[in-house]
Design an enzyme around this catalytic site. Sequence first.
Site, PDB file in Angstrom:
ATOM      1  N   LYS B  99     -51.128 -24.455 -16.460  1.00  0.00           N
ATOM      2  CA  LYS B  99     -49.892 -23.606 -16.927  1.00  0.00           C
ATOM      3  C   LYS B  99     -49.329 -23.639 -18.490  1.00  0.00           C
ATOM      4  CE  LYS B  99     -48.333 -20.258 -13.474  1.00  0.00           C
ATOM      5  NZ  LYS B  99     -48.909 -19.195 -13.861  1.00  0.00           N
ATOM      6  N   GLU B 121     -40.974 -15.227 -17.210  1.00  0.00           N
ATOM      7  CA  GLU B 121     -40.084 -15.603 -15.942  1.00  0.00           C
ATOM      8  C   GLU B 121     -41.654 -16.085 -15.312  1.00  0.00           C
ATOM      9  OE1 GLU B 121     -43.381 -14.070 -17.277  1.00  0.00           O
ATOM     10  OE2 GLU B 121     -44.833 -14.858 -16.372  1.00  0.00           O
ATOM     11  N   SER B 388     -55.544 -26.264  -9.203  1.00  0.00           N
ATOM     12  CA  SER B 388     -55.024 -25.406 -10.775  1.00  0.00           C
ATOM     13  C   SER B 388     -53.299 -26.518 -10.658  1.00  0.00           C
ATOM     14  CB  SER B 388     -54.301 -24.582 -10.151  1.00  0.00           C
ATOM     15  OG  SER B 388     -54.056 -24.302  -9.163  1.00  0.00           O
TER      16      SER B 388
END
Lengths: 266, 406
Positions: B99, B121, B388
Site C-alpha cells: 500500500k 478510507e 502483498s
Amino acid sequence: MNRIETKFKDLKHQSGKAFVSFITAGDPNLATTERLMHRLESAGVDILELGVPFSDPMADGPVIQRSSERALKAGASLKKIIAMVKKFRRSSQLPILLMGYLNPILAYGFEDYFRDAAAAGIDGTLIVDLPPEEGEAIRRSAHSHGVSLIYLLAPTSDDERIGLVAKQGAGFIYYVSLTGITGAKIAADLSSQRALKTLRRQRTLPICVGFGVKTPAQAKKVATLADGVVVGSALVELIETHGVKNGLTAVESLAKRFSRAIHSLG
Amino acid sequence: MKKSQHRSLSPYRFPDKKGHFGEFGGRYVAETLMPALKELEAAYQKIKGDASFRKEFQSYAADYVGRPTPLYFASRLSEATGHRVYLKREDLCHTGAHKVNNTLGQILMALRMKKKRVIAETGAGQHGVATATMCARFGLECEVFMGDEDIRRQSLNVFRMKLLGAKVTGVSSGSATLKDAMNEALRDWITRVQDTYYCIGTVAGPHPYPLMVRDFQSVIGKEARKQVQKQTGRLPDYLMACVGGGSNALGLFFPFLQDKRVKIIGVEAGGDGLSSGRHAAAIGGGKPGVLHGQKSYLLQDPDGQIIPTHSISAGLDYPGVGPELSFLHQAGRIDFVSVTDKEAMAGFDWLTRLEGIIPALESAHALGFLKKSAKKLKKNSIIVINLSGRGDKDMGTVADYHGVSL
C-alpha cells in the site's frame, strides 16, 4: 412540455417562486409516502421530489441516510416507486421528479426506466452521481420520453461546468447551496457565491437552490436568489421523530409554513 | 473472440481521456467533486512528465520504503507443488504491505498541490497505516475512515494509525466495512474539498484514481519482470495475486499485459463459497454497475442495491473491483478465480510452515489458490505470486479462526 416545465412557465407569469419538497419514497413505507404526497400538495408544494433509496448514498447526510435505510428495509424499490406514482397520478397533477443514484436505474435498465417513468407520469429525474460528462446516452433517452434530466451545480463549479449544465440540463438546475452533503448547515455567503451569480446571469433554465434549507425564514431568503427552494432533510427528520401517525400532520404543518414563506415573494 | 480482443490491447491505450477502460471506469460523482477531480488530473499529468518528481519518488522508494523488494525463490513451496514458485516480497515494504507505494506517490502529490489535510478510507488498515505514515513523515494532518467492524478485527492497525498521529473515525452505517468507510470519506471530501486531499488506496474510484494508483503500484511488476528474467532467464508462465479493489494485483500484472505467453490469474475472496452468497468476489459473482465514482463489476441485488460482502480478510471485503480489472476480465486477458476463507487459511498455514513467512490474510488467498490448483497447472511452471503484505495485523483473526484466545 411536462408538468415541471409548465409549472415554471406559470410561476414566471406570476413572478412566483417554486416550493420544491423532498421526501424519501418508501420511508417508512410506500402507502405512507402516497398519503404524504397528497398532504404536501394541499400544503402548497409546487414540485415534489421523491428520493429513490440507495444502499450507499454518498452525497447524503445522516438524516437522508437513515430514511433510505428505513425505506429499503420496508421493501422500497424503483419499480414499486414508479407504480406508486402511477397510482398517485390518477388524482393529482403535481409535478414529480425522482432523485437518486445511478446504480438502481442501471439495474432497471435506463431505457426501460424512462419509458416506464414517463408512462407513470414522472416529469423529471435527478441522478446525483451522473455528471453531464457521463450522461449523454441517458440524457438522450430521458429526452425522447419527455422526462427532464436535471443536473446539479455546486459552489465549486467553474464557468465551463456551468455552461455545460446550462446547455445539457432540462427542467431546472438544482444548485447545491453549500460545499457539503444534504442536511448540512446552509452557507452564510450564498448571495455572494460566484457560481450562483454566474448561473443567475445565464437564465437558460430555472434555478432551484437546495441542501441545508432548514427554516421558513431561510427559505424566504433563498427564494430571493432563485426560482425555487428545495426543502428536504427538515421534512424527512419529522417523519423520523414523529412516526407515521403524527409525522403526516407534522410534515404538513411545517410544509405550510415553508409554503407561506416562499410564496410570500413575487 | 478472445484473440481479436487481445489484439485490441496492443498498443494499450487505457484509460482514454475521460478515464474509461472500455465501458468501465469514468467519473460518476456528485457535481461538487468534479472540479476537484479535474484539478487532481491536471496535477497528475504535470508530475507524470516531471523528472524531479520521479527522482523524489525513487529516492523515498529506495531509502524509506525499502525498494526494490526481493523476488524470493520459495524452494520448499516449489518442491511441494512441482513448480518454480517465486514470491514478490511486498510484505517487506515499510509498514508491511504494498500500500505504501501508492501513498508515497499520492502524498508527494498532495504536497505539490499544497493540500494541508489528507483523508483516506481503509479496510484492513494497511492503507490507513501507509497514509498515516506518509502524513507523519511530511507533517500533514491525517484522518482515516474505517468501518466499525474493521476497527474491531484490525485493532492493531488502528492503534498504529493513532500512534502515527492520525485521527481514526469509525463508520457505523451500512455493513460498517470498507465500502462504508469509502462512502464516509467521499462525504468528508465533498464537505472539505478545498483544503483536503483524498488519498484513495486502491485502483478504484473516479478517474484519475484508477490510473494514478495503477501507475504508482506498477513498480511491483516492473521490478518483478526484471528480477524473474534475471533469475530464470525468461518470463514467468503464471502471475497470481489476490484481488479486492485490485491494487497489488494490477501493480504486479500491468507491466506484463503485453507478454501474451504470461497467464495472469486474479484471486478473489470466496468467503463461504460463491454459492453461499457470503463472499466478496465482484467479478466471480457480480455484474457491471456504478459505485464510488466508477463503473465496474459490483455485487448487487436485482434492484441495484449493493449487497453486504463477507471475507475473512478485511482488505478484500469490498463489493467492487477496480474498473481496469473488470475491463481486462472482459477482454479475456486476466482469469479471475476465487478461493474460500478456508482455502485461504490453508494457504496461510502452508506458507508459514514451509517458508517461515507469515502472509497477510489477503495475500493468503493467492497462496490458497496455488495450493489447490498446483496439480492442474503445466508441470514445472515458473509462477510469480505477489506476497502483498505480512500477517502481523491478522494475528487476532487467525487466533479466533483456530479457536485460540490470546
